[in-house]
Design an enzyme around this catalytic site. Structure first.
Site, mmCIF file in Angstrom:
data_model
loop_
_atom_site.group_PDB
_atom_site.id
_atom_site.type_symbol
_atom_site.label_atom_id
_atom_site.label_comp_id
_atom_site.label_asym_id
_atom_site.label_seq_id
_atom_site.Cartn_x
_atom_site.Cartn_y
_atom_site.Cartn_z
ATOM 1 N N ALA A 31 0.760 -1.182 0.044
ATOM 2 C CA ALA A 31 -0.023 -0.086 0.025
ATOM 3 C C ALA A 31 1.006 1.366 -0.142
ATOM 4 C CB ALA A 31 -0.963 0.021 1.447
ATOM 5 N N GLY A 32 2.223 1.135 0.015
ATOM 6 C CA GLY A 32 3.060 2.314 0.073
ATOM 7 C C GLY A 32 3.270 2.752 -1.096
ATOM 8 N N GLN A 33 4.139 4.194 -1.102
ATOM 9 C CA GLN A 33 4.405 4.728 -2.153
ATOM 10 C C GLN A 33 5.239 4.070 -3.335
ATOM 11 O OE1 GLN A 33 6.352 8.541 -1.992
ATOM 12 N NE2 GLN A 33 7.583 7.816 -0.484
ATOM 13 N N ILE A 34 6.163 3.105 -2.825
ATOM 14 C CA ILE A 34 7.022 2.634 -3.719
ATOM 15 C C ILE A 34 6.177 1.421 -4.499
ATOM 16 C CG2 ILE A 34 8.810 0.953 -3.906
ATOM 17 C CD1 ILE A 34 10.587 2.550 -1.704
ATOM 18 N N ASP B 130 0.721 -6.245 3.468
ATOM 19 C CA ASP B 130 0.667 -5.306 4.261
ATOM 20 C C ASP B 130 0.146 -5.422 5.604
ATOM 21 O OD1 ASP B 130 1.090 -2.525 4.973
ATOM 22 O OD2 ASP B 130 1.268 -1.947 2.912
ATOM 23 N N ARG C 128 10.812 5.966 10.322
ATOM 24 C CA ARG C 128 11.418 6.501 11.569
ATOM 25 C C ARG C 128 10.187 7.706 11.828
ATOM 26 N NH1 ARG C 128 17.030 8.685 13.582
ATOM 27 N NH2 ARG C 128 17.856 6.970 12.074
ATOM 28 N N ASN D 183 12.395 -2.646 12.836
ATOM 29 C CA ASN D 183 12.604 -3.312 11.662
ATOM 30 C C ASN D 183 13.194 -4.738 11.852
ATOM 31 O OD1 ASN D 183 11.631 -1.804 9.484
ATOM 32 N ND2 ASN D 183 12.749 -0.145 10.620
ATOM 33 N N GLN E 3 9.545 -12.073 8.990
ATOM 34 C CA GLN E 3 9.407 -12.245 7.477
ATOM 35 C C GLN E 3 10.375 -13.231 6.853
ATOM 36 O OE1 GLN E 3 9.057 -8.687 5.212
ATOM 37 N NE2 GLN E 3 7.118 -8.155 6.457
ATOM 38 N N ASP F 184 21.519 3.637 -5.591
ATOM 39 C CA ASP F 184 22.689 4.489 -5.580
ATOM 40 C C ASP F 184 23.542 4.347 -6.683
ATOM 41 O OD1 ASP F 184 22.023 4.838 -2.739
ATOM 42 O OD2 ASP F 184 22.318 2.638 -2.568
ATOM 43 N N HIS G 215 23.705 0.853 2.129
ATOM 44 C CA HIS G 215 22.619 1.842 1.349
ATOM 45 C C HIS G 215 22.466 3.173 2.521
ATOM 46 C CE1 HIS G 215 19.273 3.835 -0.377
ATOM 47 N NE2 HIS G 215 18.531 3.624 0.425
HETATM 48 P P1 NAI Z 1 5.742 4.223 2.839
HETATM 49 O O1 NAI Z 1 5.625 4.437 4.033
HETATM 50 O O2 NAI Z 1 4.921 4.862 1.803
HETATM 51 O O3 NAI Z 1 4.891 2.329 2.593
HETATM 52 C C1 NAI Z 1 5.557 1.301 3.318
HETATM 53 C C2 NAI Z 1 4.490 0.466 3.535
HETATM 54 O O4 NAI Z 1 4.951 -0.706 4.237
HETATM 55 C C3 NAI Z 1 3.227 0.935 4.200
HETATM 56 O O5 NAI Z 1 1.970 0.615 3.378
HETATM 57 C C4 NAI Z 1 3.131 0.353 5.414
HETATM 58 O O6 NAI Z 1 2.063 -0.170 5.913
HETATM 59 C C5 NAI Z 1 3.922 -1.068 5.317
HETATM 60 N N1 NAI Z 1 4.542 -1.802 5.978
HETATM 61 C C6 NAI Z 1 4.803 -1.427 7.410
HETATM 62 N N2 NAI Z 1 4.951 -2.449 8.264
HETATM 63 C C7 NAI Z 1 4.848 -3.404 7.324
HETATM 64 C C8 NAI Z 1 5.181 -5.127 7.738
HETATM 65 N N3 NAI Z 1 5.309 -5.544 9.021
HETATM 66 N N4 NAI Z 1 4.496 -5.895 6.784
HETATM 67 C C9 NAI Z 1 4.164 -5.360 5.754
HETATM 68 N N5 NAI Z 1 3.917 -4.209 5.196
HETATM 69 C C10 NAI Z 1 4.353 -3.158 6.182
HETATM 70 O O7 NAI Z 1 7.074 3.723 2.226
HETATM 71 P P2 NAI Z 1 7.722 3.633 0.998
HETATM 72 O O8 NAI Z 1 8.144 5.118 0.368
HETATM 73 O O9 NAI Z 1 7.360 2.937 -0.117
HETATM 74 O O10 NAI Z 1 9.309 3.102 1.281
HETATM 75 C C11 NAI Z 1 9.273 1.967 1.759
HETATM 76 C C12 NAI Z 1 10.497 1.667 2.622
HETATM 77 O O11 NAI Z 1 11.699 1.764 1.443
HETATM 78 C C13 NAI Z 1 11.234 2.436 3.337
HETATM 79 O O12 NAI Z 1 12.025 1.764 4.553
HETATM 80 C C14 NAI Z 1 12.338 3.477 2.716
HETATM 81 O O13 NAI Z 1 13.050 3.959 3.687
HETATM 82 C C15 NAI Z 1 12.725 2.351 1.831
HETATM 83 N N6 NAI Z 1 13.515 2.939 0.536
HETATM 84 C C16 NAI Z 1 14.648 2.031 0.111
HETATM 85 C C17 NAI Z 1 15.674 2.513 -0.764
HETATM 86 C C18 NAI Z 1 16.620 1.762 -1.085
HETATM 87 O O14 NAI Z 1 17.318 2.224 -2.185
HETATM 88 N N7 NAI Z 1 17.142 0.860 -0.572
HETATM 89 C C19 NAI Z 1 14.889 3.912 -1.255
HETATM 90 C C20 NAI Z 1 13.828 4.308 -0.986
HETATM 91 C C21 NAI Z 1 13.182 3.844 -0.210
#
Ligand code: NAI
Length: 327
Positions: free
Chosen positions: A14-17, A43, A93, A106, A113, A160, A188
């Site tokens: 459900a998140g942005q990514i 989710d 955070r 986490n 998981q 990156d 990262h």
């Molecule tokens: P977001 O906050 O929009 O979405 C995160 C989703 O994960 C939410 O729908 C939330 O309900 C869900 N979630 C939380 N706990 C969970 C669990 N235990 N089981 C299943 N789902 C769970 O965040 P976004 O923007 O989608 O980013 C996701 C992650 O990716 C963040 O940790 C962000 O820091 C990381 N990220 C990593 C990058 C990389 O290069 N490795 C680059 C950009 C973001």
């Protein structure tokens, strides 16, 4: 459509990514335009209505390759027979949260998981951890799944890598796809070390072409390292479409190969380059036949050694912060 269907589990759906990622997987950008897929979306319970909304949109795209969608808040159901698992969901955070608390929150998610993958996924499952802290979360999942090969757990350093490619392209005025042999070492996080010492464009050395060590140290490395922060500053949200794109690149290359081209993946070290075994660290790799191979034998000069050790030290600190969760 003759290929057997592949099951792709995505957490944090459900998140942005997730909102950028799912449509591209269903469209065949990741596993190929002839590869049918079933999406298995995980989710937290409170986010399931939003996931169902995304599923309605997936249906409305009428993707020919999308053979089914599972929506669940149970990790075991999400990972059941999964061929690919993209672990995007993580605890962000929140205000007042210390780094230690973030690691702890986490750590709890990724032990559960990891165990669920061990129990339910295909024995060949390819796991990519995107959720931050990505390297340490991948390490935790790997350690929590002793029944699966360690090499099947990876962390995302590809964003990156792509950021570094783009900076080099704009500095040299050459197209990104001509840049070969780039590496991003380590975690990262802003401590990562993007390294173009071996990079070439049309067979010519990028280092010689740029010939500006001050730019490398004072502009290139910090720009790539702090790019995530710059995007949050500008957008008020963390990078999402580019992160999803990098996740697609990572999995596509792992599954379909890189034809000899180097890419960066966070993988468990085999002890090479002075990085102790099992540390989940960004290394240059090539991919073929569904496997990655680390690029070995590169010379590490004094400056590179200090950068590689700095990012390693941070990974040790993260690992120590979650050691109690791993028994
Ligand atoms: P977001 O906050 O929009 O979405 C995160 C989703 O994960 C939410 O729908 C939330 O309900 C869900 N979630 C939380 N706990 C969970 C669990 N235990 N089981 C299943 N789902 C769970 O965040 P976004 O923007 O989608 O980013 C996701 C992650 O990716 C963040 O940790 C962000 O820091 C990381 N990220 C990593 C990058 C990389 O290069 N490795 C680059 C950009 C973001």
């Amino acid at each position: 459509m003759t290929k057997p269907v592949k099951r792709v589990a995505v957490t944090g759906a459900a998140g942005q990514i997730g909102y950028s990622l799912l449509f591209r997987i269903a469209n065949g950008d990741m596993l190929g335009k002839d590869q049918p897929v079933i999406l298995q979306l995980l989710d937290i319970t409170a986010a399931l209505p939003a996931v169902r909304g995304v599923v309605m949109e997936l249906e409305d795209c009428a993707f020919p390759l999308l053979q089914g969608v599972v929506v669940t808040d149970d990790p075991k159901a999400a990972f059941k027979d999964a061929d690919y698992a993209m672990l995007v969901g993580a605890r962000p955070r929140s205000k007042g949260m210390e780094r230690k608390d973030l690691l702890e929150a986490n750590g709890a998610i990724f032990t559960v998981q990891g165990r669920a993958l061990d129990e339910a996924a295909s024995r060949d499952v390819r796991v990519l951890v995107v959720g931050n802290p990505a390297n340490t979360n991948a390490y935790i999942a790997m350690k929590s799944a002793p029944g699966l090969p360690k090499k099947n757990f990876t962390a995302m350093l590809r964003l990156d890598h792509n950021r570094a490619l783009s900076q080099i392209s704009s500095r040299t005025g050459k197209p990104v796809d001509q840049i070969e042999k780039l590496a991003v070492w380590g975690n990262h996080s802003p401590t990562m070390y993007p390294d173009y010492r071996f990079a070439t464009i049309g067979g010519q050395s990028v280092k010689a072409m740029i010939n500006d060590e001050a730019w490398n140290r004072d502009t290139f490395i910090p720009t790539v390292g702090k790019r995530g922060g710059a995007i949050i500053e500008a957008r008020g949200l963390s990078s999402a479409a580019s992160a999803a794109n990098a996740a697609i690149d990572h999995m596509r290359d792992w599954a379909l190969g890189t034809s000899g081209k180097w890419v960066t993946m966070g993988i468990p070290s085999d002890g090479s380059y002075g990085i102790p075994e099992d540390v989940m660290y960004g290394f240059p790799v090539t991919c073929a036949n569904g496997e990655y191979t680390m690029v070995k034998g590169l010379e590490i000069d004094e400056f590179s050694r200090s950068r590689m050790d700095l990012t390693l030290k941070e990974l040790f600190e993260e690992r120590d912060g979650v050691a109690h969760l791993l028994g």
